[in-house]
Design a protein around this motif. Sequence first.
Motif, PDB file in Angstrom:
ATOM      1  N   THR A   1       0.835  -1.202   0.000  1.00 43.48           N
ATOM      2  CA  THR A   1       0.000   0.000   0.000  1.00 43.48           C
ATOM      3  C   THR A   1       0.865   1.245   0.000  1.00 43.48           C
ATOM      4  O   THR A   1       1.846   1.321   0.730  1.00 43.48           O
ATOM      5  CB  THR A   1      -0.920   0.023   1.230  1.00 43.48           C
ATOM      6  OG1 THR A   1      -1.634  -1.225   1.315  1.00 43.48           O
ATOM      7  CG2 THR A   1      -1.923   1.155   1.128  1.00 43.48           C
TER       8      THR A   1
ATOM      9  N   TYR B   1       0.658   5.757  -0.249  1.00 46.50           N
ATOM     10  CA  TYR B   1      -0.205   6.873   0.111  1.00 46.50           C
ATOM     11  C   TYR B   1       0.417   8.191  -0.356  1.00 46.50           C
ATOM     12  O   TYR B   1       1.632   8.308  -0.509  1.00 46.50           O
ATOM     13  CB  TYR B   1      -0.356   6.961   1.638  1.00 46.50           C
ATOM     14  CG  TYR B   1      -0.701   5.684   2.330  1.00 46.50           C
ATOM     15  CD1 TYR B   1       0.295   4.762   2.671  1.00 46.50           C
ATOM     16  CD2 TYR B   1      -2.007   5.388   2.681  1.00 46.50           C
ATOM     17  CE1 TYR B   1      -0.007   3.590   3.315  1.00 46.50           C
ATOM     18  CE2 TYR B   1      -2.322   4.207   3.345  1.00 46.50           C
ATOM     19  CZ  TYR B   1      -1.319   3.311   3.658  1.00 46.50           C
ATOM     20  OH  TYR B   1      -1.628   2.144   4.309  1.00 46.50           O
TER      21      TYR B   1
ATOM     22  N   SER C   1      -4.992   6.558  -0.921  1.00 46.03           N
ATOM     23  CA  SER C   1      -4.419   5.278  -0.526  1.00 46.03           C
ATOM     24  C   SER C   1      -4.554   4.362  -1.737  1.00 46.03           C
ATOM     25  O   SER C   1      -5.612   4.306  -2.360  1.00 46.03           O
ATOM     26  CB  SER C   1      -5.187   4.713   0.665  1.00 46.03           C
ATOM     27  OG  SER C   1      -4.885   3.354   0.861  1.00 46.03           O
TER      28      SER C   1
ATOM     29  N   ASN D   1      -3.773   0.389  -3.074  1.00 46.69           N
ATOM     30  CA  ASN D   1      -3.382  -0.971  -2.701  1.00 46.69           C
ATOM     31  C   ASN D   1      -3.811  -1.925  -3.789  1.00 46.69           C
ATOM     32  O   ASN D   1      -5.001  -2.133  -3.988  1.00 46.69           O
ATOM     33  CB  ASN D   1      -4.043  -1.336  -1.368  1.00 46.69           C
ATOM     34  CG  ASN D   1      -3.675  -2.721  -0.889  1.00 46.69           C
ATOM     35  OD1 ASN D   1      -3.318  -3.587  -1.675  1.00 46.69           O
ATOM     36  ND2 ASN D   1      -3.755  -2.940   0.392  1.00 46.69           N
TER      37      ASN D   1
ATOM     38  N   ILE E   1      -8.321   4.459  -2.966  1.00 42.61           N
ATOM     39  CA  ILE E   1      -9.242   5.091  -2.029  1.00 42.61           C
ATOM     40  C   ILE E   1      -8.899   6.567  -1.981  1.00 42.61           C
ATOM     41  O   ILE E   1      -7.751   6.941  -1.748  1.00 42.61           O
ATOM     42  CB  ILE E   1      -9.134   4.480  -0.628  1.00 42.61           C
ATOM     43  CG1 ILE E   1      -9.445   2.991  -0.696  1.00 42.61           C
ATOM     44  CG2 ILE E   1     -10.085   5.179   0.335  1.00 42.61           C
ATOM     45  CD1 ILE E   1      -9.254   2.269   0.627  1.00 42.61           C
TER      46      ILE E   1
END
Lengths: 110, 112
Positions: free
Chosen positions: A31, A33, A48, A50, A55
């Motif tokens: 992940t 960010y 985010s 992944n 997201i």
Amino acid sequence: DTAVSQTPKYLVTQMGNDKSIKCEQNLGHDTMYWYKQDSKKFLKIMFSYNNKELIINETVPNRFSPKSPDKAHLNLHINSLELGDSAVYFCASSLLGEQYFGPGTRLTVT
Amino acid sequence: SQQGEEDPQALSIQEGENATMNCSYKTSINNLQWYRQNSGRGLVHLILIRSNEREKHSGRLRVTLDTSKKSSSLLITASRAADTASYFCATDEHNAGNMLTFGGGTRLMVKP
């Protein structure tokens, strides 16, 4: 060895321009960010990412878009830059909760 | 608004003293983390405490978590000038997709 790296470290540009910030992690994390830290040091999550699942923090303008060419990279593209976009942008990655941050990119929009 | 609110915003102590920073949050969490940021640098992870834990130690750091009060504290014992930095709490909220919400930070200055 650098764990999370960002380029450039400093970016000065004019309003209306389009710019990108690159991020790479060599930790094998799943992940990644992007965060924005304003002049008052408030740190806000932007995205985010992944395994192709993105997201998005709903407060982030759609002028900002992350792009991941592969698992080790998450680049940030910003279109039509505005004065209020001036901030320090941090990339981070994680595997089991704790996050590893890059050194930051200071963006100044004039 | 900030999920994590930190108190105090700034703290100045003498070397050798203990420093305590507090963090409050509003929603249910999976874990709470503390990070350190030196001026002009990225954040460095210090410690993670899970929602079912009440206290955790790491070297001179002691973190407590009270989920009933939705608060956490970070204690740095026997502070050193090199501890001067900003300290942030961050919450990993339920259903937030591993995205952390950071507090406003406490700026700690340790005077030699």
